[in-house]
Design a protein around this motif. Structure first.
Motif, PDB file in Angstrom:
ATOM      1  N   ARG A  19       0.843  -1.207   0.000  1.00 39.28           N
ATOM      2  CA  ARG A  19       0.000   0.000   0.000  1.00 39.28           C
ATOM      3  C   ARG A  19       0.878   1.257   0.000  1.00 39.28           C
ATOM      4  O   ARG A  19       0.637   2.202  -0.769  1.00 39.28           O
ATOM      5  N   LEU A  20       1.903   1.270   0.849  1.00 41.00           N
ATOM      6  CA  LEU A  20       2.820   2.406   0.879  1.00 41.00           C
ATOM      7  C   LEU A  20       3.588   2.544  -0.436  1.00 41.00           C
ATOM      8  O   LEU A  20       3.815   3.656  -0.918  1.00 41.00           O
ATOM      9  N   ALA A  21       3.984   1.418  -1.010  1.00 42.44           N
ATOM     10  CA  ALA A  21       4.727   1.448  -2.278  1.00 42.44           C
ATOM     11  C   ALA A  21       3.881   2.033  -3.402  1.00 42.44           C
ATOM     12  O   ALA A  21       4.350   2.849  -4.205  1.00 42.44           O
ATOM     13  N   ARG A  22       2.624   1.629  -3.471  1.00 41.05           N
ATOM     14  CA  ARG A  22       1.742   2.146  -4.520  1.00 41.05           C
ATOM     15  C   ARG A  22       1.531   3.652  -4.363  1.00 41.05           C
ATOM     16  O   ARG A  22       1.530   4.403  -5.346  1.00 41.05           O
ATOM     17  N   GLU A  23       1.352   4.105  -3.108  1.00 40.70           N
ATOM     18  CA  GLU A  23       1.164   5.531  -2.855  1.00 40.70           C
ATOM     19  C   GLU A  23       2.442   6.310  -3.150  1.00 40.70           C
ATOM     20  O   GLU A  23       2.409   7.392  -3.751  1.00 40.70           O
ATOM     21  N   ARG A  24       3.570   5.759  -2.741  1.00 39.85           N
ATOM     22  CA  ARG A  24       4.853   6.472  -2.904  1.00 39.85           C
ATOM     23  C   ARG A  24       5.212   6.640  -4.363  1.00 39.85           C
ATOM     24  O   ARG A  24       5.688   7.702  -4.793  1.00 39.85           O
ATOM     25  N   PHE A  25       4.998   5.619  -5.186  1.00 40.73           N
ATOM     26  CA  PHE A  25       5.445   5.654  -6.572  1.00 40.73           C
ATOM     27  C   PHE A  25       4.324   5.921  -7.572  1.00 40.73           C
ATOM     28  O   PHE A  25       4.587   6.041  -8.769  1.00 40.73           O
ATOM     29  N   GLN A  26       3.086   6.011  -7.083  1.00 43.73           N
ATOM     30  CA  GLN A  26       1.938   6.327  -7.945  1.00 43.73           C
ATOM     31  C   GLN A  26       1.889   5.415  -9.172  1.00 43.73           C
ATOM     32  O   GLN A  26       1.819   5.865 -10.322  1.00 43.73           O
ATOM     33  N   VAL A  27       1.934   4.103  -8.917  1.00 47.51           N
ATOM     34  CA  VAL A  27       1.861   3.105  -9.989  1.00 47.51           C
ATOM     35  C   VAL A  27       0.512   2.403  -9.947  1.00 47.51           C
ATOM     36  O   VAL A  27      -0.227   2.476  -8.953  1.00 47.51           O
ATOM     37  N   ASP A  28       0.185   1.718 -11.037  1.00 47.16           N
ATOM     38  CA  ASP A  28      -1.084   0.987 -11.092  1.00 47.16           C
ATOM     39  C   ASP A  28      -1.126  -0.127 -10.052  1.00 47.16           C
ATOM     40  O   ASP A  28      -2.147  -0.346  -9.407  1.00 47.16           O
ATOM     41  N   PHE A  29       0.011  -0.830  -9.910  1.00 46.14           N
ATOM     42  CA  PHE A  29       0.057  -1.969  -8.998  1.00 46.14           C
ATOM     43  C   PHE A  29       1.378  -1.988  -8.232  1.00 46.14           C
ATOM     44  O   PHE A  29       2.444  -1.742  -8.801  1.00 46.14           O
ATOM     45  N   ALA A  30       1.297  -2.296  -6.950  1.00 48.59           N
ATOM     46  CA  ALA A  30       2.463  -2.659  -6.152  1.00 48.59           C
ATOM     47  C   ALA A  30       2.097  -3.994  -5.514  1.00 48.59           C
ATOM     48  O   ALA A  30       1.061  -4.105  -4.847  1.00 48.59           O
ATOM     49  N   VAL A  31       2.891  -5.016  -5.764  1.00 49.60           N
ATOM     50  CA  VAL A  31       2.540  -6.365  -5.309  1.00 49.60           C
ATOM     51  C   VAL A  31       3.747  -7.029  -4.665  1.00 49.60           C
ATOM     52  O   VAL A  31       4.895  -6.667  -4.925  1.00 49.60           O
ATOM     53  N   MET A  32       3.456  -8.000  -3.818  1.00 47.16           N
ATOM     54  CA  MET A  32       4.500  -8.818  -3.208  1.00 47.16           C
ATOM     55  C   MET A  32       4.218 -10.262  -3.573  1.00 47.16           C
ATOM     56  O   MET A  32       3.086 -10.746  -3.393  1.00 47.16           O
TER      57      MET A  32
END
Length: 397
Positions: free
Chosen positions: A31-44
Protein backbone atom coordinates in the motif's frame (compact mmCIF):
# COMPACT_ATOMS: atom_id res chain seq x y z
CA UNK A 1 20.17 -20.46 -13.64
CA UNK A 2 17.02 -22.58 -13.86
CA UNK A 3 18.61 -25.08 -11.50
CA UNK A 4 19.32 -22.28 -9.02
CA UNK A 5 15.65 -21.24 -9.03
CA UNK A 6 14.50 -24.84 -8.75
CA UNK A 7 16.72 -25.36 -5.73
CA UNK A 8 14.73 -22.64 -3.96
CA UNK A 9 11.46 -24.59 -4.13
CA UNK A 10 12.36 -26.20 -0.81
CA UNK A 11 12.89 -22.77 0.76
CA UNK A 12 9.55 -21.50 -0.56
CA UNK A 13 7.81 -24.58 0.85
CA UNK A 14 9.58 -24.04 4.17
CA UNK A 15 8.16 -20.52 4.48
CA UNK A 16 4.59 -21.81 4.08
CA UNK A 17 3.43 -18.65 2.28
CA UNK A 18 2.47 -20.15 -1.08
CA UNK A 19 -1.35 -19.98 -1.49
CA UNK A 20 -1.73 -18.34 1.92
CA UNK A 21 -4.37 -15.63 2.53
CA UNK A 22 -3.67 -11.87 2.64
CA UNK A 23 -1.92 -10.38 5.68
CA UNK A 24 -1.76 -6.74 6.73
CA UNK A 25 1.97 -6.95 7.55
CA UNK A 26 2.59 -7.42 3.82
CA UNK A 27 -0.33 -5.30 2.58
CA UNK A 28 0.90 -2.16 4.35
CA UNK A 29 4.18 -2.44 2.44
CA UNK A 30 2.50 -2.70 -0.96
CA UNK A 31 0.00 0.00 0.00
CA UNK A 32 2.82 2.41 0.88
CA UNK A 33 4.73 1.45 -2.28
CA UNK A 34 1.74 2.15 -4.52
CA UNK A 35 1.16 5.53 -2.85
CA UNK A 36 4.85 6.47 -2.90
CA UNK A 37 5.44 5.65 -6.57
CA UNK A 38 1.94 6.33 -7.95
CA UNK A 39 1.86 3.10 -9.99
CA UNK A 40 -1.08 0.99 -11.09
CA UNK A 41 0.06 -1.97 -9.00
CA UNK A 42 2.46 -2.66 -6.15
CA UNK A 43 2.54 -6.36 -5.31
CA UNK A 44 4.50 -8.82 -3.21
CA UNK A 45 5.04 -12.29 -4.65
CA UNK A 46 6.18 -15.70 -3.56
CA UNK A 47 8.19 -17.28 -6.38
CA UNK A 48 9.22 -20.87 -6.99
CA UNK A 49 10.52 -22.57 -10.13
CA UNK A 50 7.08 -22.76 -11.75
CA UNK A 51 4.78 -20.04 -10.52
CA UNK A 52 4.54 -16.51 -9.17
CA UNK A 53 1.97 -16.38 -6.37
CA UNK A 54 0.80 -12.87 -5.50
CA UNK A 55 0.69 -12.69 -1.71
CA UNK A 56 -0.18 -8.98 -1.46
CA UNK A 57 -1.86 -6.69 -3.98
CA UNK A 58 -4.29 -3.74 -4.23
CA UNK A 59 -7.94 -4.52 -3.53
CA UNK A 60 -8.74 -3.53 -7.12
CA UNK A 61 -6.61 -6.33 -8.63
CA UNK A 62 -6.99 -10.07 -8.66
CA UNK A 63 -3.60 -11.60 -9.37
CA UNK A 64 -3.28 -15.17 -8.16
CA UNK A 65 -0.86 -17.52 -9.94
CA UNK A 66 1.21 -16.46 -12.94
CA UNK A 67 3.39 -18.99 -14.82
CA UNK A 68 6.95 -17.88 -14.26
CA UNK A 69 7.64 -17.78 -18.01
CA UNK A 70 4.84 -15.20 -18.45
CA UNK A 71 6.12 -12.84 -15.77
CA UNK A 72 8.83 -10.27 -15.14
CA UNK A 73 9.62 -11.97 -11.85
CA UNK A 74 11.18 -14.99 -13.55
CA UNK A 75 14.04 -12.66 -14.47
CA UNK A 76 13.98 -10.58 -11.29
CA UNK A 77 14.73 -13.60 -9.08
CA UNK A 78 17.93 -14.18 -11.07
CA UNK A 79 19.23 -10.70 -10.24
CA UNK A 80 21.38 -9.70 -7.25
CA UNK A 81 19.58 -6.35 -7.00
CA UNK A 82 16.58 -4.46 -8.39
CA UNK A 83 15.51 -5.34 -11.93
CA UNK A 84 14.07 -2.28 -13.69
CA UNK A 85 12.28 -2.50 -17.03
CA UNK A 86 11.36 1.02 -18.25
CA UNK A 87 9.23 -0.27 -21.14
CA UNK A 88 8.43 -3.96 -21.45
CA UNK A 89 7.08 -3.51 -24.98
CA UNK A 90 10.48 -2.21 -26.11
CA UNK A 91 12.43 -4.92 -24.28
CA UNK A 92 12.86 -8.13 -26.32
CA UNK A 93 13.05 -10.19 -23.12
CA UNK A 94 9.48 -9.29 -22.19
CA UNK A 95 7.65 -7.94 -25.23
CA UNK A 96 5.98 -11.28 -25.98
CA UNK A 97 5.22 -12.27 -22.40
CA UNK A 98 1.58 -12.29 -21.34
CA UNK A 99 2.09 -9.64 -18.67
CA UNK A 100 3.03 -7.18 -21.46
CA UNK A 101 1.32 -8.47 -24.60
CA UNK A 102 -2.03 -9.37 -22.99
CA UNK A 103 -2.24 -7.29 -19.81
CA UNK A 104 -0.60 -4.09 -21.08
CA UNK A 105 2.04 -3.65 -18.39
CA UNK A 106 4.90 -1.49 -19.65
CA UNK A 107 6.94 -0.49 -16.57
CA UNK A 108 8.28 -2.97 -14.01
CA UNK A 109 10.65 -2.79 -11.05
CA UNK A 110 11.29 -5.90 -8.98
CA UNK A 111 13.26 -6.36 -5.75
CA UNK A 112 14.41 -9.98 -5.24
CA UNK A 113 13.66 -11.27 -1.74
CA UNK A 114 16.14 -13.71 -0.18
CA UNK A 115 16.21 -15.87 2.92
CA UNK A 116 19.01 -15.44 5.43
CA UNK A 117 20.78 -18.31 3.63
CA UNK A 118 20.57 -16.50 0.29
CA UNK A 119 17.74 -18.47 -1.32
CA UNK A 120 15.53 -16.33 -3.57
CA UNK A 121 11.90 -16.82 -2.51
CA UNK A 122 9.95 -13.78 -3.68
CA UNK A 123 9.76 -10.29 -5.12
CA UNK A 124 8.39 -6.86 -4.29
CA UNK A 125 7.21 -5.30 -7.55
CA UNK A 126 5.99 -2.05 -9.06
CA UNK A 127 3.96 -2.29 -12.30
CA UNK A 128 2.42 0.39 -14.47
CA UNK A 129 0.72 0.62 -17.85
CA UNK A 130 2.90 3.60 -18.84
CA UNK A 131 6.67 3.54 -19.48
CA UNK A 132 8.77 5.28 -16.84
CA UNK A 133 12.13 5.18 -15.07
CA UNK A 134 13.10 5.29 -11.41
CA UNK A 135 15.12 8.27 -10.27
CA UNK A 136 18.06 7.72 -7.96
CA UNK A 137 15.95 8.69 -4.94
CA UNK A 138 13.10 6.46 -6.20
CA UNK A 139 15.45 3.52 -6.38
CA UNK A 140 16.75 4.13 -2.85
CA UNK A 141 13.18 4.33 -1.50
CA UNK A 142 12.20 1.16 -3.37
CA UNK A 143 15.22 -0.71 -2.04
CA UNK A 144 14.27 0.31 1.52
CA UNK A 145 10.74 -1.02 0.98
CA UNK A 146 12.30 -4.19 -0.42
CA UNK A 147 14.37 -4.65 2.74
CA UNK A 148 11.18 -4.30 4.77
CA UNK A 149 9.39 -6.89 2.62
CA UNK A 150 12.37 -9.22 2.91
CA UNK A 151 12.47 -8.87 6.70
CA UNK A 152 8.76 -9.69 6.96
CA UNK A 153 9.11 -12.76 4.77
CA UNK A 154 12.13 -13.97 6.76
CA UNK A 155 9.96 -13.89 9.89
CA UNK A 156 8.21 -16.97 8.45
CA UNK A 157 11.40 -18.94 7.94
CA UNK A 158 11.82 -21.61 10.65
CA UNK A 159 15.43 -21.97 9.56
CA UNK A 160 16.08 -18.60 11.23
CA UNK A 161 14.47 -19.73 14.51
CA UNK A 162 15.74 -23.16 15.60
CA UNK A 163 13.53 -23.10 18.70
CA UNK A 164 10.32 -22.48 16.73
CA UNK A 165 7.67 -25.19 16.74
CA UNK A 166 6.54 -26.57 13.40
CA UNK A 167 3.24 -25.29 11.97
CA UNK A 168 0.36 -27.29 13.39
CA UNK A 169 2.37 -28.32 16.43
CA UNK A 170 0.34 -27.51 19.58
CA UNK A 171 3.53 -26.12 21.08
CA UNK A 172 3.54 -23.40 18.41
CA UNK A 173 1.20 -21.26 20.46
CA UNK A 174 2.27 -22.20 23.97
CA UNK A 175 2.90 -19.08 26.02
CA UNK A 176 3.71 -18.53 29.63
CA UNK A 177 0.60 -16.90 31.16
CA UNK A 178 2.80 -15.27 33.76
CA UNK A 179 4.69 -13.48 30.99
CA UNK A 180 1.60 -11.49 29.97
CA UNK A 181 1.56 -8.08 31.60
CA UNK A 182 -1.11 -5.41 31.96
CA UNK A 183 -0.83 -1.88 33.29
CA UNK A 184 -3.20 1.04 33.79
CA UNK A 185 -2.72 4.63 34.97
CA UNK A 186 -4.87 7.73 35.44
CA UNK A 187 -3.05 10.86 34.26
CA UNK A 188 -3.55 14.61 33.77
CA UNK A 189 -5.80 15.11 36.74
CA UNK A 190 -7.95 12.13 35.89
CA UNK A 191 -8.75 13.42 32.40
CA UNK A 192 -6.88 10.65 30.58
CA UNK A 193 -6.59 6.97 31.42
CA UNK A 194 -4.01 4.71 29.79
CA UNK A 195 -3.83 0.93 29.82
CA UNK A 196 -1.67 -1.63 28.03
CA UNK A 197 -1.44 -5.36 27.45
CA UNK A 198 1.74 -7.22 26.46
CA UNK A 199 1.80 -10.91 25.56
CA UNK A 200 5.31 -11.87 24.42
CA UNK A 201 5.86 -14.69 21.94
CA UNK A 202 9.16 -15.75 23.47
CA UNK A 203 11.26 -14.86 26.44
CA UNK A 204 12.19 -11.46 25.04
CA UNK A 205 9.65 -9.30 23.20
CA UNK A 206 10.46 -7.01 20.27
CA UNK A 207 7.32 -5.00 21.13
CA UNK A 208 7.38 -2.20 23.65
CA UNK A 209 4.87 0.40 24.78
CA UNK A 210 5.19 3.24 27.24
CA UNK A 211 3.64 6.47 28.41
CA UNK A 212 4.63 9.30 30.70
CA UNK A 213 3.33 12.69 31.80
CA UNK A 214 5.57 15.73 31.38
CA UNK A 215 3.84 18.83 32.69
CA UNK A 216 0.40 18.81 31.09
CA UNK A 217 1.51 16.69 28.12
CA UNK A 218 1.13 12.93 27.88
CA UNK A 219 3.55 11.01 25.66
CA UNK A 220 2.46 7.60 24.35
CA UNK A 221 4.62 5.21 22.30
CA UNK A 222 4.20 1.74 20.83
CA UNK A 223 7.20 0.25 19.00
CA UNK A 224 7.52 -3.04 17.13
CA UNK A 225 11.10 -3.96 16.28
CA UNK A 226 11.65 -6.35 13.40
CA UNK A 227 12.95 -9.70 14.56
CA UNK A 228 12.85 -11.78 17.70
CA UNK A 229 15.16 -12.41 20.62
CA UNK A 230 17.77 -10.39 22.45
CA UNK A 231 18.70 -7.97 19.64
CA UNK A 232 15.10 -6.98 18.91
CA UNK A 233 14.22 -6.75 22.59
CA UNK A 234 17.28 -4.67 23.40
CA UNK A 235 16.64 -2.29 20.52
CA UNK A 236 12.98 -1.90 21.53
CA UNK A 237 13.93 -1.08 25.10
CA UNK A 238 16.55 1.46 24.09
CA UNK A 239 14.25 2.98 21.47
CA UNK A 240 11.50 3.56 24.01
CA UNK A 241 13.99 5.00 26.50
CA UNK A 242 15.41 7.34 23.85
CA UNK A 243 11.95 8.65 22.95
CA UNK A 244 11.12 9.14 26.63
CA UNK A 245 14.30 11.19 27.03
CA UNK A 246 13.00 13.43 24.23
CA UNK A 247 9.54 13.92 25.73
CA UNK A 248 9.97 17.71 25.56
CA UNK A 249 10.14 17.56 21.74
CA UNK A 250 7.36 17.39 19.18
CA UNK A 251 6.98 13.86 17.76
CA UNK A 252 8.78 14.50 14.45
CA UNK A 253 11.65 16.27 16.20
CA UNK A 254 11.94 13.35 18.61
CA UNK A 255 12.01 10.89 15.72
CA UNK A 256 14.73 12.83 13.90
CA UNK A 257 16.86 12.87 17.02
CA UNK A 258 16.39 9.15 17.73
CA UNK A 259 17.01 8.32 14.08
CA UNK A 260 20.32 10.14 14.22
CA UNK A 261 21.25 8.14 17.32
CA UNK A 262 20.31 4.80 15.71
CA UNK A 263 22.07 5.61 12.45
CA UNK A 264 25.41 5.81 14.23
CA UNK A 265 24.86 2.73 16.38
CA UNK A 266 26.37 -0.33 14.59
CA UNK A 267 24.12 -2.77 16.45
CA UNK A 268 21.02 -1.32 14.80
CA UNK A 269 22.10 -1.22 11.18
CA UNK A 270 20.53 -4.60 10.47
CA UNK A 271 17.16 -3.95 12.07
CA UNK A 272 14.36 -1.39 12.06
CA UNK A 273 11.16 -0.55 13.90
CA UNK A 274 7.59 0.39 13.11
CA UNK A 275 6.12 2.66 15.73
CA UNK A 276 3.43 5.11 16.79
CA UNK A 277 4.57 8.05 18.92
CA UNK A 278 2.10 10.70 20.12
CA UNK A 279 1.96 13.74 22.36
CA UNK A 280 -1.48 14.46 23.87
CA UNK A 281 -2.49 17.77 25.41
CA UNK A 282 -5.64 17.04 27.49
CA UNK A 283 -6.42 20.75 27.96
CA UNK A 284 -6.74 21.55 24.24
CA UNK A 285 -7.41 18.00 23.05
CA UNK A 286 -4.55 18.27 20.54
CA UNK A 287 -2.87 15.00 19.55
CA UNK A 288 0.38 15.38 17.59
CA UNK A 289 1.84 12.13 16.35
CA UNK A 290 4.24 10.45 13.99
CA UNK A 291 3.55 7.00 12.54
CA UNK A 292 6.57 5.14 11.18
CA UNK A 293 5.26 2.31 9.02
CA UNK A 294 2.90 1.22 11.80
CA UNK A 295 -0.59 2.18 10.65
CA UNK A 296 -2.39 0.24 13.39
CA UNK A 297 -3.88 3.02 15.48
CA UNK A 298 -7.56 3.99 15.65
CA UNK A 299 -9.37 6.96 17.17
CA UNK A 300 -12.88 5.89 18.19
CA UNK A 301 -15.50 8.62 18.72
CA UNK A 302 -18.59 8.27 20.95
CA UNK A 303 -20.83 8.85 17.92
CA UNK A 304 -19.56 5.61 16.37
CA UNK A 305 -17.19 7.21 13.85
CA UNK A 306 -13.60 5.99 13.49
CA UNK A 307 -10.41 7.71 12.34
CA UNK A 308 -7.30 5.74 11.44
CA UNK A 309 -4.09 7.49 12.47
CA UNK A 310 -1.51 6.54 9.88
CA UNK A 311 0.96 8.06 7.41
CA UNK A 312 3.20 7.28 4.47
CA UNK A 313 6.37 7.15 6.58
CA UNK A 314 8.62 4.13 6.35
CA UNK A 315 9.77 2.40 9.55
CA UNK A 316 12.49 3.97 11.67
CA UNK A 317 15.76 2.80 10.14
CA UNK A 318 14.46 2.62 6.55
CA UNK A 319 13.80 6.28 5.73
CA UNK A 320 15.64 7.41 2.56
CA UNK A 321 17.93 10.36 3.13
CA UNK A 322 15.83 12.76 1.05
CA UNK A 323 12.45 11.82 2.55
CA UNK A 324 10.91 14.07 5.20
CA UNK A 325 9.04 12.69 8.19
CA UNK A 326 5.30 13.19 7.76
CA UNK A 327 3.63 14.55 10.89
CA UNK A 328 0.05 13.83 11.91
CA UNK A 329 -2.38 15.77 14.08
CA UNK A 330 -5.93 15.30 15.35
CA UNK A 331 -8.03 16.29 18.35
CA UNK A 332 -9.73 14.30 21.10
CA UNK A 333 -12.59 15.08 23.46
CA UNK A 334 -14.44 13.43 26.33
CA UNK A 335 -15.51 9.89 25.49
CA UNK A 336 -12.89 9.33 22.78
CA UNK A 337 -10.71 6.22 22.72
CA UNK A 338 -7.36 5.66 21.02
CA UNK A 339 -6.22 2.08 20.51
CA UNK A 340 -2.87 1.10 19.01
CA UNK A 341 -1.76 -2.51 18.53
CA UNK A 342 1.20 -4.43 17.19
CA UNK A 343 0.61 -6.56 14.10
CA UNK A 344 0.63 -9.71 16.22
CA UNK A 345 -2.80 -8.64 17.51
CA UNK A 346 -4.18 -8.85 13.96
CA UNK A 347 -3.27 -12.53 13.86
CA UNK A 348 -5.87 -13.14 16.57
CA UNK A 349 -8.47 -12.15 13.97
CA UNK A 350 -7.94 -12.64 10.20
CA UNK A 351 -4.47 -11.01 9.80
CA UNK A 352 -5.75 -8.30 7.41
CA UNK A 353 -6.49 -4.63 7.97
CA UNK A 354 -10.12 -5.66 8.55
CA UNK A 355 -8.82 -7.03 11.86
CA UNK A 356 -8.09 -3.50 13.02
CA UNK A 357 -11.72 -2.52 12.48
CA UNK A 358 -12.84 -5.58 14.43
CA UNK A 359 -10.45 -4.67 17.26
CA UNK A 360 -12.07 -1.24 17.39
CA UNK A 361 -15.53 -2.79 17.53
CA UNK A 362 -14.49 -5.15 20.33
CA UNK A 363 -13.11 -2.23 22.33
CA UNK A 364 -16.35 -0.26 21.88
CA UNK A 365 -18.42 -3.20 23.08
CA UNK A 366 -16.11 -3.89 26.03
CA UNK A 367 -16.24 -0.20 27.07
CA UNK A 368 -13.28 -0.66 29.41
CA UNK A 369 -9.71 -1.49 28.42
CA UNK A 370 -9.39 -4.32 30.93
CA UNK A 371 -12.45 -6.16 29.58
CA UNK A 372 -11.14 -5.69 26.03
CA UNK A 373 -7.73 -7.05 27.05
CA UNK A 374 -9.38 -10.11 28.57
CA UNK A 375 -11.13 -10.83 25.27
CA UNK A 376 -7.95 -10.24 23.26
CA UNK A 377 -5.94 -12.57 25.52
CA UNK A 378 -8.54 -15.30 24.97
CA UNK A 379 -8.32 -14.80 21.20
CA UNK A 380 -4.53 -15.04 21.35
CA UNK A 381 -4.77 -18.32 23.25
CA UNK A 382 -7.12 -19.72 20.60
CA UNK A 383 -4.94 -18.89 17.58
CA UNK A 384 -1.46 -19.91 16.46
CA UNK A 385 0.39 -16.60 16.63
CA UNK A 386 4.16 -16.60 16.24
CA UNK A 387 4.60 -12.95 17.17
CA UNK A 388 4.40 -10.66 20.16
CA UNK A 389 0.98 -9.14 20.90
CA UNK A 390 0.84 -5.63 22.35
CA UNK A 391 -2.04 -3.16 22.73
CA UNK A 392 -2.35 0.33 24.22
CA UNK A 393 -5.67 2.06 24.98
CA UNK A 394 -6.03 5.78 25.75
CA UNK A 395 -9.39 6.82 27.25
CA UNK A 396 -10.33 10.50 27.40
CA UNK A 397 -12.67 11.23 30.33
Amino acid sequence: MTQQIASNDEAVARLGLMDSPPEERFDRITRLARERFQVDFAVMNVVNSETVFTKSQPSTSNFRHTPIEDSFCGEAVKQPAVLEVPDGRADPRFADRAIVAEHGIRFYAGYPIHTEAGETVGTLCLLDSSPRELTESDREAFEQLGLWAQAEMRMDDPADDPDAAAPGDPAANERDPAAATARADQLAGGEVRLASLAIPYGRVSGDRSSWQQVGDRIIVTLADVMGKGELAGGFAEELIAALQDRAHLEPVEAMLSVEEFARHEPRYRETFATLFHAVIDPRSGRVAYVDAGHGLTLLLRPDGSTERLSSRNLPLGLRPADAAWEAGETTVASGDLIVSVSDGALDAYDCTLESLRLIGEDLRRAREAEAFFDQLAIRVSEHVIDDDVTAVVVSVR
